[in-house]
Design an enzyme around this catalytic site. Sequence first.
Site, PDB file in Angstrom:
ATOM      1  N   HIS A   1      11.486  -6.327  18.415  1.00  0.00           N
ATOM      2  CA  HIS A   1      12.875  -6.028  18.957  1.00  0.00           C
ATOM      3  C   HIS A   1      13.073  -4.679  19.522  1.00  0.00           C
ATOM      4  CE1 HIS A   1      13.444  -9.829  17.335  1.00  0.00           C
ATOM      5  NE2 HIS A   1      13.374  -9.414  15.872  1.00  0.00           N
TER       6      HIS A   1
ATOM      7  N   HIS B   1      14.187 -14.321  18.227  1.00  0.00           N
ATOM      8  CA  HIS B   1      12.716 -14.570  17.713  1.00  0.00           C
ATOM      9  C   HIS B   1      12.340 -16.040  18.297  1.00  0.00           C
ATOM     10  CE1 HIS B   1      15.088 -13.055  14.276  1.00  0.00           C
ATOM     11  NE2 HIS B   1      14.069 -12.165  14.071  1.00  0.00           N
TER      12      HIS B   1
END
Lengths: 215, 215, 331, 331
Positions: D57, D219
């Site tokens: 991320h 995700h």
Amino acid sequence: MTRDQIIDWIRRYAAAIAENKVQLTELDAALGDGDHGINMDRGMGEVAAKLPGVAGSDIGAILNTVGITMLSKVGGAAGPLYGTLFMRFSKETAGKLELTGSEFVGALAAGLTGIQQRGSARPGEKTMVDALWPAVEMLRQALTDGATLPAALQVAAAAAKDGAAKTIPMQASKGRASYLGPRSIGHQDPGATSAYLLLAAAAEAAQAIPPNASV
Amino acid sequence: MTRDQIIDWIRRYAAAIAENKVQLTELDAALGDGDHGINMDRGMGEVAAKLPGVAGSDIGAILNTVGITMLSKVGGAAGPLYGTLFMRFSKETAGKLELTGSEFVGALAAGLTGIQQRGSARPGEKTMVDALWPAVEMLRQALTDGATLPAALQVAAAAAKDGAAKTIPMQASKGRASYLGPRSIGHQDPGATSAYLLLAAAAEAAQAIPPNASV
Amino acid sequence: MKKLINRPEDVVDDALHGLQRAHPQLLRVYFEPTYIMRADAPIAGKVGLVSGGGSGHEPMHSGFVGRGMLDAACPGTVFTSPTPDQMLAATRAVDGGAGILHIVKNYTGDVMNFAIAAELIADEGVPIASVVIDDDVAVQDSKFTAGRRGVGTTVLAEKICGAAAEEGQPLARVAQLCRQVNACGRSMGVALTSCTVPAAGRPTFTLGEDEMEVGIGIHGEAGRERRPLAQADEITDILTTAILKDLPFVGGDRVIVMVNGMGGSPLLELYILFRHLAAICDQHAIRIERSLVGNYMTSLDMAGCSITMLKVDDELLRLWDAPVATAALHW
Amino acid sequence: MKKLINRPEDVVDDALHGLQRAHPQLLRVYFEPTYIMRADAPIAGKVGLVSGGGSGHEPMHSGFVGRGMLDAACPGTVFTSPTPDQMLAATRAVDGGAGILHIVKNYTGDVMNFAIAAELIADEGVPIASVVIDDDVAVQDSKFTAGRRGVGTTVLAEKICGAAAEEGQPLARVAQLCRQVNACGRSMGVALTSCTVPAAGRPTFTLGEDEMEVGIGIHGEAGRERRPLAQADEITDILTTAILKDLPFVGGDRVIVMVNGMGGSPLLELYILFRHLAAICDQHAIRIERSLVGNYMTSLDMAGCSITMLKVDDELLRLWDAPVATAALHW
Ligand SMILES: Nc1ncnc2c1ncn2[C@@H]1O[C@H](COP(=O)(O)OP(=O)(O)O)[C@@H](O)[C@H]1O
Ligand SMILES: Nc1ncnc2c1ncn2[C@@H]1O[C@H](COP(=O)(O)OP(=O)(O)O)[C@@H](O)[C@H]1O
Ligand SMILES: [Mg+2]
Ligand SMILES: [Mg+2]
Ligand SMILES: [Mg+2]
Ligand SMILES: [Mg+2]
């Protein structure tokens, strides 16, 4: 179940996870983020590597190492849940070198309680609890009915397998799969699947003569 | 060539660019960055939109508008090059309402000189110069040999077409295509191709009765 | 084509409207002709810095407009050089009386358009200097090419010259610094995938699943050679070796390095390159004084990266460290 | 798989080594267990801010470590929550005696791992507070879900709480600010393509050429619904409408907005979204006070974006504007 059989259980579990890594990951790709097999395999690989170093300890100490290692190496949701299972199991079996059937089921039940306290999942929410809960129930029942621990673990493993399969039509309300809502229906839960492998490994270990039993 | 024919030339050129936009872009994708057709079409679209507003001016003024518009709307390498061509052409034809053959070839040659001053490309470097240079040469030759301007422009257009085709085996040493080194061999230069379209449009306009000739 | 866009022909204008709304304190966007000006320009007595180029390389150049960097940027349509009218309008708008520096990347179109603009500006009596950045070691600088392309060093030049201009240095000095940065900076890039130009709607070129294009330009131009896809460390070796040899950079040199993403490669991967780049610098006793890691000069959605190394002295470092307040660089 | 990586199992460690080399002034990276600490931690008398989560991320969270933001970040393997031993080591390392705040994104794994860590830390007698961020309006918060996911608001919470901690506010206040930010922030995202996890080697899911996944997680989790690919303005409408309705945001509200790229979408496109987002805010008389446009919380190489809106007051704005010096946010 002897200490060596306990070690054999964990070793067989690590092997089963490695063997089913891709399948577990694919189940998780459908319901979650596609890492369950990878995470479990990384963790169980570390566990397997640590087993020789603790093989001389008591069952409680061995499974504490398993729990701590999973806690620090698996990550994700499964890491703290399996870590908790083994650490609670370990607390119940501190100092022991062999477990009776009722000691085994008591420790496993404590592990399941730990998982439920940590994740607050009840049966029917499409999690590993759906494999572990019937396994503990059937294990206790079979032992009460007079079965030997190896025989009872066969029954428990079958119950876990069945419980895992029954997650397919469930809609998830815990974990990452719950974001899918109704779209979570139709896939088997990866955590329930890895939990079934845990019981299957226990049943095998209880039946087998552990490879290092003669050492 | 009359003023209306000059306007018709530019209008036909805009139409030819629009029609060949994809092909020019594909040639540029092979040799450069794949925008030549898009850029030329954007610019010539703007030019075509401005033509009615300047149709009453002299040839020099009309082509000055064409040049300035291309300069500010095409961008890339082709914008300043074609912009320069038309602005030089315009300087040579200021105040005129009709061009003789020798006036036309003189103005076009001035435009080519402008392109070469700006981009310093000589023939053989795989650029628009490879179409324009033989076109100017053959135009001058044909007029010297006594051909009418329409006939001479046919010859010039054929020479430009041939010149563009001859860029295929050349290795580029100017512009973006030069980064390809030997890999630039085997593709026709987009700028030479659009330059051929310019000559072809001129030949057609010189031959045809312009649509607004009677107005 | 998977893009967050409206009509392909509107991408630049749409984005510029968004840029204006996102950074009202920093900049003003003008249209017809299009340019981006720092909010407080013109600044009396300060050299004005103007750059520009095709769009699709964001944050370059629009993200570098602001205090301590560019006074104005002229964006062309995607991958197409802007036009002289834009440069002329931008230059007039930021002229603070101390002259103008044009920072131009070496592409035929950019160079010609800026050259025409500079002629027009000089005609108006405004002192103007132009510096062409040509730092891409993937291209041989010879009479058989249009010269080396201007790539990553442009970002460093705009920061350093912006700082010099901000502290009031005269045009000749700012231009000289720009030439110094260009002389001391080298870059090279690699593409793992093509980019897709919105107006074209499909990839500019195709690369096999196991191929990469080494020495890529920033417009989807083909590179030096196509090779089998390599691991990050090998890619870093290829790029860095070419860069180090070229200047050459030698032991004891102090450098600013930039590991730049082409738009489609995650930051995680750029740091992986940085690791090995730092190891290579250690081996050569080259000292990394400052670094930038991120997407600074992109090629739309291309996966890939470029590495830039700039040899610096105390003065360049001082100017690098000077405050900057733009959308993309801020310290 | 087109990635600038070495062995898939090494991506996180390789990148962290690069991070350390790129930002030696800002941070220190530790391994076994892995965490990133601001270079000058622990700071006596300052509340320590610790966050963490799966890698992939970036820049979140490692890029937010530094003065005015996080004291430490704990990165897990890609998309996998970090483990309690990391959090414990990081917390011990940054403990300046004023207590610790854990900022946790609401994912079962993150929450459980941070909870175990918090129990262990509390056992050591260190004052500890944990705030779980759950701002993703794509997920219904009901007993039938694990609750809303923690997404973009996390970035804003880390900045604002970091500023409060930096100026010496006590743990209870910093935690309360974090809860306020969470209560006033809402986000939603869309994916145009899947991401590819390096260890998996192929896309997590597949989307047709003309499909998008609305309400995506960070995700690669599936979103709320799959829809035909829409233009940027329509996507902005979908995300913003869901966000505005949810809080709800109303006329007169002042907001910080973030248009966040998922990793594979160019900045140019994010500004296109911003344009229409600003127009929607105008329509609703919602005032955009500050904005972030860029890749702040990504999902590897996913093409797509998310929008976050945070309702602010003067105090939150003041803390937002306070200086910050991290790899990814600096002013
Ligand atoms: N609250 C919970 N209680 C029990 N088990 C859970 C819970 N949440 C998730 N799980 C189990 O964890 C599994 C997912 O594990 P994993 O993929 O390793 O973690 P993550 O979801 O963080 O990626 C699920 O399949 C489910 O069986
Ligand atoms: N130095 C030069 N002199 C003459 N023509 C040139 C030169 N450089 C490039 N060209 C022409 O420009 C064409 C490319 O134009 P275009 O694609 O519009 O610009 P860009 O290369 O900036 O994208 C080439 O095909 C070539 O004919
Ligand atoms: Mg998972
Ligand atoms: Mg071109
Ligand atoms: Mg171009
Ligand atoms: Mg996970």
